[in-house]
Design an enzyme around this catalytic site. Structure first.
Site, PDB file in Angstrom:
ATOM      1  N   ILE A  22     -50.853 -64.356 123.294  1.00 24.50           N
ATOM      2  CA  ILE A  22     -49.965 -65.072 122.373  1.00 24.50           C
ATOM      3  C   ILE A  22     -49.811 -66.534 122.778  1.00 24.50           C
ATOM      4  O   ILE A  22     -49.951 -67.442 121.948  1.00 24.50           O
ATOM      5  CB  ILE A  22     -48.601 -64.358 122.282  1.00 24.50           C
ATOM      6  N   ASN A  93     -42.224 -69.013 126.244  1.00 18.40           N
ATOM      7  CA  ASN A  93     -43.072 -67.887 125.855  1.00 18.40           C
ATOM      8  C   ASN A  93     -43.312 -66.882 126.975  1.00 18.40           C
ATOM      9  O   ASN A  93     -43.649 -65.731 126.721  1.00 18.40           O
ATOM     10  CB  ASN A  93     -44.422 -68.427 125.358  1.00 18.40           C
ATOM     11  N   GLN A 150     -36.665 -49.376 125.073  1.00 18.10           N
ATOM     12  CA  GLN A 150     -38.010 -48.818 125.168  1.00 18.10           C
ATOM     13  C   GLN A 150     -38.066 -47.668 126.158  1.00 18.10           C
ATOM     14  O   GLN A 150     -38.812 -46.723 125.977  1.00 18.10           O
ATOM     15  CB  GLN A 150     -38.998 -49.920 125.601  1.00 18.10           C
ATOM     16  N   TYR A 156     -36.793 -55.939 131.862  1.00 20.37           N
ATOM     17  CA  TYR A 156     -37.338 -56.626 130.692  1.00 20.37           C
ATOM     18  C   TYR A 156     -36.365 -56.536 129.511  1.00 20.37           C
ATOM     19  O   TYR A 156     -36.135 -57.523 128.810  1.00 20.37           O
ATOM     20  CB  TYR A 156     -38.677 -55.998 130.326  1.00 20.37           C
ATOM     21  N   ALA A 187     -42.813 -57.242 117.942  1.00 15.44           N
ATOM     22  CA  ALA A 187     -42.811 -55.798 118.205  1.00 15.44           C
ATOM     23  C   ALA A 187     -44.175 -55.397 118.758  1.00 15.44           C
ATOM     24  O   ALA A 187     -44.479 -55.607 119.920  1.00 15.44           O
ATOM     25  CB  ALA A 187     -42.445 -55.016 116.955  1.00 15.44           C
ATOM     26  N   THR A 191     -52.656 -57.721 121.590  1.00 19.64           N
ATOM     27  CA  THR A 191     -53.029 -58.741 122.563  1.00 19.64           C
ATOM     28  C   THR A 191     -53.997 -58.139 123.581  1.00 19.64           C
ATOM     29  O   THR A 191     -54.124 -56.909 123.675  1.00 19.64           O
ATOM     30  CB  THR A 191     -51.784 -59.240 123.308  1.00 19.64           C
TER      31      THR A 191
END
Length: 263
Positions: A22, A93, A150, A156, A187, A191
């Site tokens: 990204i 980022n 998650q 995270y 989401a 990548t």
């Protein structure tokens, strides 16, 4: 549409990832728009990316920086400020879903926060004087994990929740300066890192298909280019009256009621 990004100095953290990541995609897209991309990352790939861009005639800069180290971040901001005299946009980022869950040590949890949250604060703090010069803006890259959870990734999740909180906080803090602050929420994006993770699984392709089926729009993953395109619009003056917003680029994954969707 001309995004008016020509000659804008745009700093992107964590942008020396593998080709197609990204951050790297954002940098290439900035270059295509005539902007001046500044890569702040610890990976030596950044030197090759800087050379590649310069060979194409693009004004670009790589500042090797350990984003867990606030002193190195302060040094990076100073280097950028001294070279260009301003920063037109900062894209925070950097991020690693490092799996620091409840079974992790306190230090592992703190390390996760240091990279995934504290670096956002430090970059913004030290770049802010140069952002004020240009009345630039700040864009934070967030994750659906902040909204949905998650499992097994407390560090995270806490970090990305903090990133969303800081987005709104800074939008309030900086409104009188005319500085916009927004976040992009990602989401499931295809990548190189996602591909690597799938390949580590015994039933990787089955897992991938089960995820893709749950993405309402076109049953496919978001591409890094789609994320980059949204980022560029968000930092451009074409988005001049948008601040404090969470822009979700996910094909409806988080917010649509999938039980209502037909096959």
């Amino acid at each position: 549409m001309d995004l008016h990004l020509k000659n804008k100095v745009v700093v992107v953290t964590g942008a020396a990832g593998i080709k197609g990541s990204i951050g790297e995609t954002i940098v290439q897209s900035l270059a295509d728009e005539g902007a001046i991309p500044v890569i702040v990352c610890r990976n030596d790939r950044g030197y090759a990316y800087e050379k590649e861009l310069k060979d194409k005639g693009v004004d670009a800069l790589f500042v090797k920086t350990d984003l867990k180290n606030p002193q190195e971040i302060e040094r990076a901001a100073k280097i950028i400020g001294e070279k260009y005299g301003r920063i037109d946009a900062l894209i925070n980022n950097v991020g690693v879903n490092d799996g620091a869950g409840l079974d992790a040590s306190i230090q592992e949890f703190m390390d996760s926060l240091q990279l995934n949250l504290v670096s956002f604060f430090a970059m913004t703090k030290y770049c802010l004087p140069y952002i004020k010069i240009s009345k630039g803006n700040i864009l934070n890259i967030g994750s659906k994990v902040a909204l949905t959870g998650q499992g097994r990734t407390s560090g995270y999740a806490a970090s990305k929740g903090g990133v969303l909180g800081l987005t709104r906080e800074w939008a309030v803090d900086l409104i009188k300066e005319g500085i916009r602050v927004n976040a992009i929420i990602i989401a499931e994006s295809w990548t190189p890192a996602y591909d690597t993770w799938i390949q580590t699984l015994e039933n990787g392709q089955e897992k991938l298909q089960s995820i893709v089926k749950k993405i309402p729009l076109e049953n496919r993953m978001t591409t890094p280019q789609e994320i980059a395109d949204t980022c560029l619009f968000a930092i451009s003056d074409r988005s001049s009256h948008t601040t404090g917003q969470f822009i979700t680029v996910d094909g409806g994954y988080v917010h649509l009621d999938r039980s209502l969707l037909t096959e």
